[in-house]
Structure formats: C-alpha cells, structure tokens
Write a protein that holds these residues in place. Structure first.
Motif, PDB file in Angstrom:
ATOM      1  N   SER A  62      41.416  10.704  70.660  1.00 62.65           N
ATOM      2  CA  SER A  62      42.030  11.719  69.801  1.00 62.65           C
ATOM      3  C   SER A  62      41.593  11.481  68.365  1.00 62.65           C
ATOM      4  CB  SER A  62      43.567  11.670  69.890  1.00 62.65           C
ATOM      5  OG  SER A  62      44.001  11.936  71.204  1.00 62.65           O
ATOM      6  N   ASP A 118      42.163  17.228  66.346  1.00 59.00           N
ATOM      7  CA  ASP A 118      43.119  18.008  65.569  1.00 59.00           C
ATOM      8  C   ASP A 118      42.353  18.890  64.591  1.00 59.00           C
ATOM      9  OD1 ASP A 118      45.140  19.012  63.985  1.00 59.00           O
ATOM     10  OD2 ASP A 118      46.113  17.084  63.625  1.00 59.00           O
ATOM     11  N   ILE A 147      48.811  11.634  66.311  1.00 60.95           N
ATOM     12  CA  ILE A 147      49.611  11.717  67.528  1.00 60.95           C
ATOM     13  C   ILE A 147      50.421  10.440  67.665  1.00 60.95           C
ATOM     14  CG2 ILE A 147      49.569  11.918  70.039  1.00 60.95           C
ATOM     15  CD1 ILE A 147      46.948  13.404  69.787  1.00 60.95           C
ATOM     16  N   VAL A 198      47.275  17.874  73.839  1.00 57.21           N
ATOM     17  CA  VAL A 198      48.279  18.568  73.043  1.00 57.21           C
ATOM     18  C   VAL A 198      48.294  20.050  73.375  1.00 57.21           C
ATOM     19  CG1 VAL A 198      49.077  19.106  70.711  1.00 57.21           C
ATOM     20  CG2 VAL A 198      48.060  16.871  71.194  1.00 57.21           C
ATOM     21  N   GLN A 199      47.115  20.659  73.467  1.00 55.61           N
ATOM     22  CA  GLN A 199      47.021  22.083  73.779  1.00 55.61           C
ATOM     23  C   GLN A 199      45.985  22.323  74.867  1.00 55.61           C
ATOM     24  OE1 GLN A 199      46.993  23.052  69.788  1.00 55.61           O
ATOM     25  NE2 GLN A 199      49.119  23.615  69.835  1.00 55.61           N
TER      26      GLN A 199
END
Length: 341
Positions: free
Chosen positions: A29, A256, A6, A210-211
């Motif tokens: 993250s 991720d 990211i 992110v989502q």
C-alpha cells in the motif's frame, strides 16, 4: 497509522485480517505522491505506457482529463506514450470533446469488428486494451471532476519500480454530495454493502483492498491480456478474484490517489450494479467448485419506480436482465483467425 495512510487499528480491529493480509497492507500500500512524473519517466527504461479512458456521455469531464494527462504526462514529463478514449456509444459530444483535447478516440464497436458487439463498461475496457499497445496500461474513468495527473503517476509507481507487482488498484476518499450535505466517505455504497462483505466471506485475502470496485487501476499488458473481462460492472471484482488465484496476493498492490468526486448514480442504478457484482461473484464461486446449486441464479431484477403518468404514488414495474457475460483473455482472441481484419 503508518506512511501508507492505512491503520490496522487496536484491540480486536485486526482480527478480521490474517497475518498475510496485514503484511500485504504494509508492503503493498502506497501513496501517489511517493513518486514524481519525472522520476517514473526515468524508470521506464524504454517501456511504453497507454492510458485508456472509457467514456459514455461524459462530454463535461472527459476533455479536462485528457488535457491533464497530455500536458503533465506527455509534454511536461515523457511518462505516457498513448492516450485513448473509448467512446462507449455516447449520445452526446464525448468523442468530439476528447479528440479536441488531444486523445485518440475509437468507437467501442469499431474495435475487433469481426466480433459481435457487447454492452457494458467491461466491454469498453477490453476494447481499449485491444486498441492500445503500451506495455503498461492505465485505466481511468471518464466521469471524474477532480482528476489530477497524480492518479496516473500513483498507479504506475509500483509497476515501474517493483518487478514483483503486476496489477495496481487505486483508492481514495469518495464523498457523497447531496445538495448542501456532504458525507465524506459515503460514495462507496455498493462496495460497503455488497462487494466488501462477499470478498471477506469467500476471498479473505482480498480484504485489505480499500476500494475493490475502483475504476482506476493499471497492469502489465501480458497479465491483462491473459485474464477475461466481464463486460458489465462485475469487471473489477472479477479481476481481483482471477488475479489472486493466478498471480497471488503479493503481485497486487494499491495506491492512495487522494480524492475522487464523480457523478453519483441513483439507488436503483446501484441496485443493478450490485446485482451484476453478485452474479459475477457467484460465477467465480461456481467455477472454483465452491457453489453447488440445483438451479442457476436468475439474472432478472424486478424494480419499482414512480410512474411518470401517476400522481407520485403509483409504481411502475421495470425488469432488467443482469446476465453476466465476459470477453475471453485478449491473447486468445488475437491468436484466432476469426479476429483478423
């Protein structure tokens, strides 16, 4: 770009994020391949893990998901202790396929049977939580075409290695495939058009996700049993809002997971999903005293579709009730005599 994948960009790209969120992005993250299944199995130290797969008419995909989890994370590495498929009123062979692949299968309406049944994805998730016993619970959608064991490994990584993390969201690349054309990042339409703008406006501390609507996430049971579950598509955004208020941003993490390919819904179906998410957001605003209105928002959504009896130009009015209902924290139900039996 840092090791999380990211990047915060240059020039004014970082202005949308507070220093708190930028610090969180770097701290919370990670990537799924930061851990291996055997490393995490050793880190369990007696804790147990349940994988819950809500599925409605997913006979084409659910079997492979179950087999992957059982082969890689039950047999090859002792990371997962329980694989449960919640059959959400399927009309196909979802239950049979899942059972033959090695999952324990429960019918959504058979769990906590004294309670009246409700509809929706969040209902299946809540029933899956009730029907399992793992101290850590991983939720995985049942419609994934390219599922790998890395999904579960990545979601468990922060929970098994950092006691400060309570809840982990997945994120991934979501291509939108339309015949021969592919938009590499076109799969998150409701996220980009509805959820992200609303979260940035009202809960900017969640802007780093992110989502936020991802269907793959995991949490500690004592935390999951202490929050309500919206029974429809508002369940994921409600989780983030409620947990931010209760546990704080640093208790949340994201990982991720790589690529996610699944069956895409029609534009009208996405409209109904968007409506439920908006109603959920308005509900949370009202609860926090940030929304004052003379009248409650209407839960009815009018849409027009081509009439099957016409020549293609005729339109048929379809009205859907998007009313947002929710299940209370599971721990409050377990302590109620009414839930016994």
């Amino acid at each position: 770009m840092d090791t999380t994948g990211i990047g915060l960009g240059t020039d004014n790209a970082g202005l949308a994020l507070s220093s708190r969120v930028r610090t969180w992005l770097r701290r919370r993250s990670r990537r799924a391949d930061d851990w291996t299944a055997h490393e995490l199995a050793a880190a369990k130290r007696g804790r147990t893990v349940s994988v819950v797969i809500p599925a409605r008419d997913e006979q084409e995909t659910v079997g492979q998901i179950v087999r992957t989890v059982r082969t890689a994370l039950v047999e090859d590495a002792p990371l997962v202790d329980e694989v449960l498929v919640v059959d959400s009123r399927s009309r196909d062979d979802t239950a049979r396929v899942a059972a033959e692949a090695g999952a324990r299968v429960v019918a959504q309406d058979a769990v906590l049977r004294p309670l009246p049944g409700m509809h929706g994805k969040g209902e299946a998730l809540w029933k899956g939580l009730a029907a399992t016993s793992g101290e850590l619970v991983v939720f995985v959608d049942g419609d994934l075409y390219d599922f790998t064991a890395g999904y579960v490994i990545g979601l468990l990584g922060p929970l098994l290695t950092d006691p400060g993390v309570d809840y982990v969201k997945g994120f991934y690349q979501r291509p939108l495939v339309d015949g021969v054309h592919t938009d590499a990042d076109g799969g998150g339409r409701v996220t980009e058009l509805v959820a992200r703008p609303l979260l940035n406006m009202y809960w900017p501390d969640l802007a780093g996700f992110v989502q936020p609507l991802a269907g793959e996430y995991a949490g500690r049971r004592e935390v999951l049993e202490s929050i309500p579950f919206v029974t429809h598509y508002g369940v994921e955004v409600a989780h983030l809002i409620d947990l931010l208020r209760w546990r704080g941003l640093d208790a949340l993490a994201q990982v991720d997971l790589g690529m996610r390919t699944h069956r895409h819904q029609s534009t009208q179906a996405l409209g109904r999903m968007a409506g439920q998410i908006m109603l959920t957001v308005m509900d949370r605003l009202e609860r926090s005293g940030r929304l004052v209105a003379d009248e409650a928002p209407s839960p009815l959504l009018a849409q027009f579709r081509r009439s099957p009896l016409g020549d293609g130009a005729d339109r048929e009015l379809v009205v859907t009730d998007l009313a947002v209902r929710e299940r209370p924290p599971l721990r409050t139900v377990r302590s109620s005599p009414r839930s016994a039996g």
